[in-house]
Scaffold this active site. Structure first.
Site, PDB file in Angstrom:
ATOM      1  N   ASP A   1     -38.732 -45.578 -10.202  1.00 14.32           N
ATOM      2  CA  ASP A   1     -40.086 -45.054 -10.351  1.00 14.32           C
ATOM      3  C   ASP A   1     -41.145 -46.071  -9.931  1.00 14.32           C
ATOM      4  O   ASP A   1     -42.302 -45.716  -9.696  1.00 14.32           O
ATOM      5  CB  ASP A   1     -40.337 -44.614 -11.794  1.00 14.32           C
TER       6      ASP A   1
ATOM      7  N   HIS B   1     -46.222 -36.588  -9.004  1.00 13.10           N
ATOM      8  CA  HIS B   1     -47.218 -37.381  -9.728  1.00 13.10           C
ATOM      9  C   HIS B   1     -47.235 -38.834  -9.287  1.00 13.10           C
ATOM     10  O   HIS B   1     -48.293 -39.457  -9.196  1.00 13.10           O
ATOM     11  CB  HIS B   1     -46.955 -37.281 -11.234  1.00 13.10           C
ATOM     12  N   ARG B   2     -46.076 -39.409  -9.011  1.00 16.97           N
ATOM     13  CA  ARG B   2     -46.024 -40.838  -8.690  1.00 16.97           C
ATOM     14  C   ARG B   2     -46.595 -41.138  -7.300  1.00 16.97           C
ATOM     15  O   ARG B   2     -47.138 -42.220  -7.072  1.00 16.97           O
ATOM     16  CB  ARG B   2     -44.603 -41.366  -8.826  1.00 16.97           C
TER      17      ARG B   2
ATOM     18  N   GLU C   1     -38.863 -35.858  -7.881  1.00 13.15           N
ATOM     19  CA  GLU C   1     -39.777 -34.726  -7.751  1.00 13.15           C
ATOM     20  C   GLU C   1     -40.046 -34.371  -6.296  1.00 13.15           C
ATOM     21  O   GLU C   1     -40.335 -33.229  -5.961  1.00 13.15           O
ATOM     22  CB  GLU C   1     -41.087 -35.023  -8.477  1.00 13.15           C
TER      23      GLU C   1
ATOM     24  N   ASN D   1     -40.387 -28.488 -13.091  1.00 12.67           N
ATOM     25  CA  ASN D   1     -39.761 -29.489 -12.223  1.00 12.67           C
ATOM     26  C   ASN D   1     -39.462 -30.763 -12.996  1.00 12.67           C
ATOM     27  O   ASN D   1     -39.517 -31.866 -12.460  1.00 12.67           O
ATOM     28  CB  ASN D   1     -40.659 -29.808 -11.022  1.00 12.67           C
TER      29      ASN D   1
ATOM     30  N   ASP E   1     -44.206 -32.502 -18.484  1.00 19.27           N
ATOM     31  CA  ASP E   1     -42.752 -32.631 -18.615  1.00 19.27           C
ATOM     32  C   ASP E   1     -42.290 -32.565 -20.062  1.00 19.27           C
ATOM     33  O   ASP E   1     -41.329 -31.858 -20.393  1.00 19.27           O
ATOM     34  CB  ASP E   1     -42.291 -33.949 -17.991  1.00 19.27           C
TER      35      ASP E   1
ATOM     36  N   LYS F   1     -48.108 -34.128 -14.866  1.00 21.62           N
ATOM     37  CA  LYS F   1     -46.676 -34.144 -15.148  1.00 21.62           C
ATOM     38  C   LYS F   1     -46.297 -35.266 -16.102  1.00 21.62           C
ATOM     39  O   LYS F   1     -45.435 -35.096 -16.962  1.00 21.62           O
ATOM     40  CB  LYS F   1     -45.914 -34.283 -13.829  1.00 21.62           C
TER      41      LYS F   1
END
Length: 443
Positions: free
Chosen positions: A329, A401-402, A357, A109, A57, A427
């Site tokens: 997040d 990613h999370r 995302e 993204n 990112d 990311k």
């Protein structure tokens, strides 16, 4: 004994039968790194950013800044990573030749890059097209474009109204009053604020309430003030940014990423272990540091000093009922923890997770269900029934990613958890698997 493995881009997570203990040196905050880079690009002299995050990112932001005329140098030194930035000369970029092709800027993204840059380009004279991945084209940017239009910047959506790709034609920002609708993302408001000092006249920035993830706006304002930008309050939901102003150059240190830290805190919580994370400032810039209060409510013990946080896990995790609007997040991490807590956990006011995302509410609910967890998914809430996780599964990560990092935690307690497309962590945390495995498995 703990172990791990990777086969055909699927990572096997094998349960751990010990209390995990150790210290983790965190990568820099993604949110702070993006903001520090953009502010340095608008500064009066070169700047140095200490402990920046170098990930997929932030590299998109770096590449765009270089395309606009900045010079960036990543320097790996013994004491850590540094980023030197030579700022933009605010020259025209094809402005005076309307027949010239616009400058194409691709951001993958990275929603933070897309939204903050859409505001930033208002301070850079020229013609541009901002575009991203297929998923980025499904993530809204209309409120930033509308705000920029109120300040004299022309924005035209090339396909779907309110979504990338968007063409930007800027001759600089006018002053005046701008009303920002940041109810779905605080980034819409931060984008306007970061650009506002470069306007020709004072800018009064007002916003509709409630702002999603408002602590990120507070981060933006704090960083602006520390770089010499004067900001004044304007009622309960407004700020005055006198203009024109120039960001002061200098050295800025990025603290460790609390979103990334959450996976290590949760590792301690799940295993009854003790994990120290650093650097996290006692007076943190990040709203996600408040997740420590949620962990405390779940039974964890928390110790903080000037540069670190230590989490000790309890014998039994408690269920919680919590409003997570300000720290979305953290929701995937919390949801996985809740699956192993005692009782029913409720996660409220998180509808803005649907434009991340992935649709994170849907993704978390589906993947927990694969593990046998009883989950209820609402428009803006999740209910997770603890103690119902009972089987392993292949976890779909949705290019998010999370989701990958959060569900790695489930594998600590359930045999057979496998993470698909594990490289998606690049990311925000390229070294995640290496750091996490070293902590958990001692590899």
């Amino acid at each position: 004994m703990c172990s791990y493995g990777m086969v055909d881009m699927i990572k096997d997570i094998v349960p751990c039968d010990r209390e995990v203990k150790g210290t983790v040196l965190l990568p820099g905050s993604k949110s702070m790194t993006h903001r520090a880079m953009l502010m340095a690009a608008l500064a009066d002299e070169p700047s140095i950013i200490i402990n920046p995050l170098r990930s997929e990112d932030t590299l998109y932001t770096a590449q765009v800044l270089e395309k606009l005329g900045c010079k960036l140098e990543w320097v790996a030194e013994e004491e850590g990573l540094k980023l030197r930035i030579l700022p933009l000369s605010l020259r025209d970029t094809g402005l005076n030749d309307r027949r010239s092709s616009p400058l194409h800027l691709f951001v993958g993204n990275s929603g933070t890059t897309m939204r903050l840059l859409l505001g930033f380009l208002g301070a850079v004279r020229g013609r541009f097209i901002l575009d991203g991945s297929a998923r980025m084209r499904e993530r809204p940017v209309g409120p930033v474009a509308e705000s920029m239009s109120q300040l004299g910047v022309k924005c035209r959506f090339l396909e779907k109204d309110g979504y990338p790709p968007v063409e930007v034609f800027s001759s600089g920002l006018n002053g005046g009053i701008v009303l920002v609708d940041a109810r779905k993302s605080s980034q819409f408001l931060s984008a306007v604020l970061i650009a506002a000092p470069r306007a020709r006249e004072n800018v009064i920035v007002r916003w509709l309430e409630p702002v999603a993830s408002f602590p990120y706006v507070l981060m933006t304002v704090r960083m602006m003030i520390e770089r010499g930008i004067e900001i004044q309050e304007f009622g309960q939901n407004g700020l005055v940014v006198p203009a024109p102003q120039t960001y002061r150059a200098g050295i800025f240190t990025v603290e460790g990423d609390c979103s990334s830290a959450s996976y290590f805190w949760a590792t301690a919580a799940l295993t009854g272990g003790e994990v120290r994370t650093e650097p996290i400032f006692r007076e943190s810039y990040q709203g996600d540091a408040e997740f420590l209060q949620v962990l405390s409510a779940m039974g964890c013990s928390i110790d903080r000093d000037e540069l670190s946080v230590t989490v000790r896990g309890p014998e039994r995790l408690n269920a919680v009922d919590v409003d997570m609007n300000a720290m979305p997040d953290m929701v995937p991490t919390l949801a996985v923890l809740a699956a192993f807590a005692s009782g029913k956990s409720v996660v409220r006011r998180v509808g803005h997770l649907r434009i991340k995302e992935s649709d994170r509410l849907k993704a978390v609910a589906l993947e927990l269900s694969k593990l046998g967890v009883k989950v209820e998914e609402g428009e803006d809430f999740l209910v997770v029934y603890g103690g119902t996780a009972k089987r392993g599964a292949d976890i779909e990560t949705y290019d998010d990613h999370r989701i990958a990092m959060a569900f790695s935690l489930a594998g600590l307690k359930i045999p057979g958890v496998r993470i698909k497309n594990p490289d998606v962590v690049k990311k925000s945390f390229p070294e995640y698997w290496l750091v996490w495995e070293r902590l958990v498995y001692g590899t």
